[in-house]
Design an enzyme around this catalytic site. Structure first.
Site, PDB file in Angstrom:
ATOM      1  N   LYS A  38      39.016  41.283  40.476  1.00  0.00           N
ATOM      2  CA  LYS A  38      38.537  39.900  40.570  1.00  0.00           C
ATOM      3  C   LYS A  38      37.296  39.882  41.472  1.00  0.00           C
ATOM      4  O   LYS A  38      37.093  40.792  42.297  1.00  0.00           O
ATOM      5  CB  LYS A  38      39.610  38.972  41.131  1.00  0.00           C
ATOM      6  CG  LYS A  38      40.051  39.220  42.541  1.00  0.00           C
ATOM      7  CD  LYS A  38      39.267  38.548  43.623  1.00  0.00           C
ATOM      8  CE  LYS A  38      39.016  37.097  43.327  1.00  0.00           C
ATOM      9  NZ  LYS A  38      38.029  36.573  44.350  1.00  0.00           N
ATOM     10  N   THR A  72      33.634  45.472  47.875  1.00  0.00           N
ATOM     11  CA  THR A  72      32.972  44.212  47.502  1.00  0.00           C
ATOM     12  C   THR A  72      33.741  43.299  46.555  1.00  0.00           C
ATOM     13  O   THR A  72      33.114  42.528  45.836  1.00  0.00           O
ATOM     14  CB  THR A  72      31.579  44.458  46.891  1.00  0.00           C
ATOM     15  OG1 THR A  72      31.735  45.031  45.597  1.00  0.00           O
ATOM     16  CG2 THR A  72      30.744  45.348  47.748  1.00  0.00           C
TER      17      THR A  72
END
Lengths: 408, 408
Positions: free
Chosen positions: B182, B193
Site C-alpha cells: 500500500k 517508503t
C-alpha cells in the site's frame, strides 16, 4: 507578466537615485512581447563589486564568467537580458556573452571583465547576438530610467516589480542601498537562487563587500525556497560606487561597517522575502522557525526540509494544522532530532510538545492563524541553541497551472 | 478509497495461496469508515523474516520494534492497522503496539518478538488499544481471505489494491512469491517508503533473506519517489515459510538461490511500480534512466533529483518536452556532471546532445510520446559506466487537491 499579480505582492518602494549608478532599459525583443527586456546599468569608475552565484553545476556562461570576473573586484556595467537564460547553449551561448562584454567595454573604454551580464528565461536557446547588440545600442541612446522600470525589465514570470531600500550612516555620511530582484520559480537556496542586484553609493573595498554579501546571503537568500529547484542562472551582485565619499570600508574595524553590514543584510532579507511573495501560485507567505537544534546550520537544514516538503506546503494551502507532516519533514532532514523532545506550533500556539499532541490543545487560535496570509510554523527540537528561520510559500493549484503550461 | 481510481492502475494479479500463510481481515473501526481495516496474517512455525524500514528518524514505535525484532530472524504473525499510523504518539503509542504483540503471542503461544505490527494513516493520534484488541479478536474468528481482500484492507488513500506474484524453481521445486503493498503519498526513496509484505513458501535462512531483500530494495523501492516526502512508518517485510520443502537457501552457493533472488527482485520491482502508479494525482508513469554516470549510485542520485523536481514533474504533466528543466535538475543533484557532455532524450529520441540542443531535433515523435501514459526520460552524462533507472509520476492538480484537503 502574464499571470495575475500575487496576492502577497508588496508595492515598489521609493528608491532614490544612487550616485554613480545610471540605469537604462531597452527592447531587445528576445521574446515576442511588447515590453523592454534589456537592462543596462552604467557604474562609475572605481565601483567595487561582489557576487554570489548558483551552485548548479550546469550553470550558464553568464554565471561562469561572472564568477570569474568578480574576483578582480571592480565593475563598470551590468547588462541583464530577460526572456532567454542562454543556459545549456554550449560555445554559442558563451560567444553571445563575450560579444556583449566586448561591445560594452569598447563603449565605456573599460576592461572587458568589468562588464557583468545576466540572462534569465528559457534554457537551451542561444542568446541571439544581433538582438543583444541592437538592444544595447538602443539602451545607450535611451534616457536614464527609475528603479521601478529597471525592476520591471529584469522580470520574466514575475507578477510584480520587486525592489528594496535601506540607509546607513557611515563615517558621518548617510549612504543609500537600493536593490532590484526578479524570480518566482526554480527557487531553492543553493546560493543566490534568482537574479538580484544591490547598488550603493557607499565606498567599500571589494574584498570586504564580498565578505559581507556572502554572510548576508547565508541568512537570507540561502534561507528561502519556493519549489526546491535550483536555477542554472542564479546571481546576486552588489555594487558600491563610493560616490558618498566615506572613507572606504575595508573591515569591521572601519567606522560604520556594522551599520552598513546591517543595512546590506536588511536589503537582502527584503529581497528574499519578495521572491517568496512572488512564488509561483503562492497564496500564503510561510516563515518556519527552528530552534533548539544542535547548530544554526542544522536548524537551517531542518527548516528547509520542512519548507520544501510538498505535503507541508499543501497542508498550509488547505489551512490545515497538520503538524504530523511537520514531524515527518523534521525526521527526513538527516539532521539530529529526537522524536520525543520535539515541539511544533503554528502562529505561536503549540500543537505538540515533547513528542506528543498537547492534551489541552486549543485548535481555535491555530485555525484562525492559518486563515491569514502570513503563516508561521515553530519547531523546537529541544537539543541545543541552534536556530534559523527560513521562508517559503504554499503549494497550490496555481503552481501546477503555471508550470504545466509554461512552454519550453 | 475516497479518490477516483488512478488512470495508471493495474488489475490485481492472480496470487495463489502461499503454503504456511493464512491471511484474515476484520473491522477495528480506527476511522469512521465501513470497511475492514485490520489485517491479521498467521505464519507457520519456523517462518524466516527480513525487513527494511524507513530512515526517517521520527519513526513510529512499530518501526522501532520491527527493526529490533527482525534481528532474531523468525515470525509467526503480522498485524497491519489502516487509518492510524500511531506515529509521534509517545509512550502511549508504544504501549498500544506492545499490547497487540502480547495479545497475539498469547494466542499463538510464540515469543512476543515474533509478532510484527505495522500501522499507517494519520500521525499523532495514539492507536486505540481497545479497538485493536477487539479487531484482532474478530480477525481470529474470521474465515481466511484471499490476497486481494488483504491488499484492500491494508490500503488507506490508495485508489486500487496492489499485489505482485512470481515463481522460481529452487532445488527442483517450484516456489511461489506473493506480495501486497500500500502507499500513494509521502513516498520517497529512503528505504521502504510504504508498507509492503512479501510471502513465500520457499525455505530461506533469515540472514540470507535479509541480504537479498536489502539488495532488491536498493534497486527497486529506493528508486521510486512520488513527492520526495519520507514517511515515518515505511516498512517492507519478507516472510519465507519453508513449506515448499526445498533445502533452505543460505547463500548464493545454494542451488536455486539466483533464481529466487531474481524472483524476489521482480516482485519488489512490480510492487514499487504499483506504488508509483497510485501516486497521488498521478496521470503519467515516468521512468528516468541515467547512464554514463561515474557510478550506479551517482546515477541513482541524479535520477532522483530529476524525479523529485517539481518543475520536471509539472512539465511532464503538461506534456512539454522541457529538457531545460532536466538540465537544471542534473545540475542541482550535487553529483559529478559536465554540462557540455550531457545528452537528454524523451521516449528514445534525443532532444539535446553533448550540451547543446540537437540541430535536427524532430519534436514530433517526442510530442507523440509525451501524450502517452508511460513516459521515459533518458539522460546520458558521458562520464562513465554508472547507470540507474528511477520511477516517479507527474505532479498534477490532483496531488494538490488530495493533499490540501486531507485532514490532519
Amino acid at each position: 507578466m502574464a499571470h495575475p499579480v500575487s496576492p502577497l505582492a508588496r508595492p515598489f518602494p521609493a528608491i532614490p537615485p544612487i550616485a554613480g549608478v545610471t540605469p537604462r532599459v531597452a527592447r531587445a525583443g528576445y521574446k515576442d512581447w511588447g515590453r523592454c527586456d534589456l537592462t543596462f546599468i552604467e557604474l562609475a569608475e572605481g565601483t567595487a563589486v561582489a557576487g554570489v552565484f548558483t551552485r548548479n553545476i550546469c550553470c550558464s556562461s553568464e554565471v561562469e564568467l561572472g564568477r570569474q570576473n568578480v574576483a578582480q573586484g571592480h565593475a563598470r556595467a551590468l547588462v541583464v537580458n530577460a526572456g532567454n537564460s542562454n543556459a545549456f547553449t554550449g560555445y554559442r551561448g558563451r560567444e553571445a556573452v563575450e560579444a556583449i562584454m566586448a561591445q560594452v567595454s569598447a563603449h565605456l573604454g573599460c576592461p572587458q571583465e568589468q562588464v557583468f551580464v545576466s540572462s534569465t528565461g528559457v534554457i537551451g536557446v542561444p542568446l541571439p547576438k544581433d538582438k543583444a547588440k541592437a538592444g544595447i545600442e538602443a539602451a545607450l541612446l535611451a534616457e536614464p530610467c527609475d528603479w521601478q522600470a529597471a525592476a520591471e525589465t529584469i522580470g520574466t514570470t514575475d507578477t510584480f516589480a520587486k525592489g528594496a531600500m535601506a540607509k546607513a550612516v557611515v563615517d558621518g555620511r548617510t549612504v543609500t542601498l537600493g536593490a532590484i530582484i526578479k524570480g518566482s520559480g526554480m527557487i531553492a537556496p543553493d546560493m543566490a537562487t534568482m537574479l538580484g542586484y544591490i547598488f550603493t553609493d557607499a565606498a567599500v573595498e571589494p574584498g570586504f563587500l564580498q565578505q559581507l554579501l556572502s554572510a548576508a546571503n547565508q541568512r537570507t537568500f540561502s534561507c528561502i525556497t519556493v519549489d526546491s529547484d535550483t536555477s542554472t542562472s542564479d546571481t546576486v551582485l552588489a555594487f558600491a560606487t563610493g560616490a558618498a565619499g566615506n572613507a572606504p570600508l575595508s573591515s569591521f574595524d572601519s567606522p560604520g561597517a556594522d551599520a552598513f553590514a546591517a543595512a546590506l543584510e536588511d536589503v537582502c532579507r527584503q529581497m528574499a522575502h519578495l521572491v517568496v511573495r512572488d512564488g509561483e501560485g503562492a497564496q500564503k507567505f510561510i516563515a518556519v522557525t527552528v530552534s533548539g537544534a544542535v547548530s544554526d546550520e542544522s536548524a537551517r537544514k531542518i527548516g528547509l526540509a520542512i519548507a520544501n516538503s510538498p505535503l507541508v506546503k499543501t497542508a498550509i494551502a488547505g489551512e490545515d494544522a497538520n503538524w504530523g507532516r511537520v514531524v515527518m519533514a523534521v525526521g527526513k532532514a538527516g539532521e539530529p532530532a529526537d522524536r520525543d523532545r520535539l515541539s511544533i506550533g503554528f502562529g505561536g500556539t503549540w500543537a505538540a510538545r515533547e513528542g506528543q499532541p498537547l492534551a489541552d490543545y486549543d485548535e481555535a487560535p491555530v485555525a484562525a492563524h492559518l486563515k491569514g496570509q502570513d503563516i508561521s510554523i515553530e519547531v523546537d527540537l529541544g537539543l541545543g541553541d541552534g536556530r534559523a528561520t527560513v521562508w517559503t510559500c504554499d503549494l497550490t493549484h496555481g503552481y501546477i497551472s503555471i508550470n504545466a503550461d509554461y512552454r519550453s
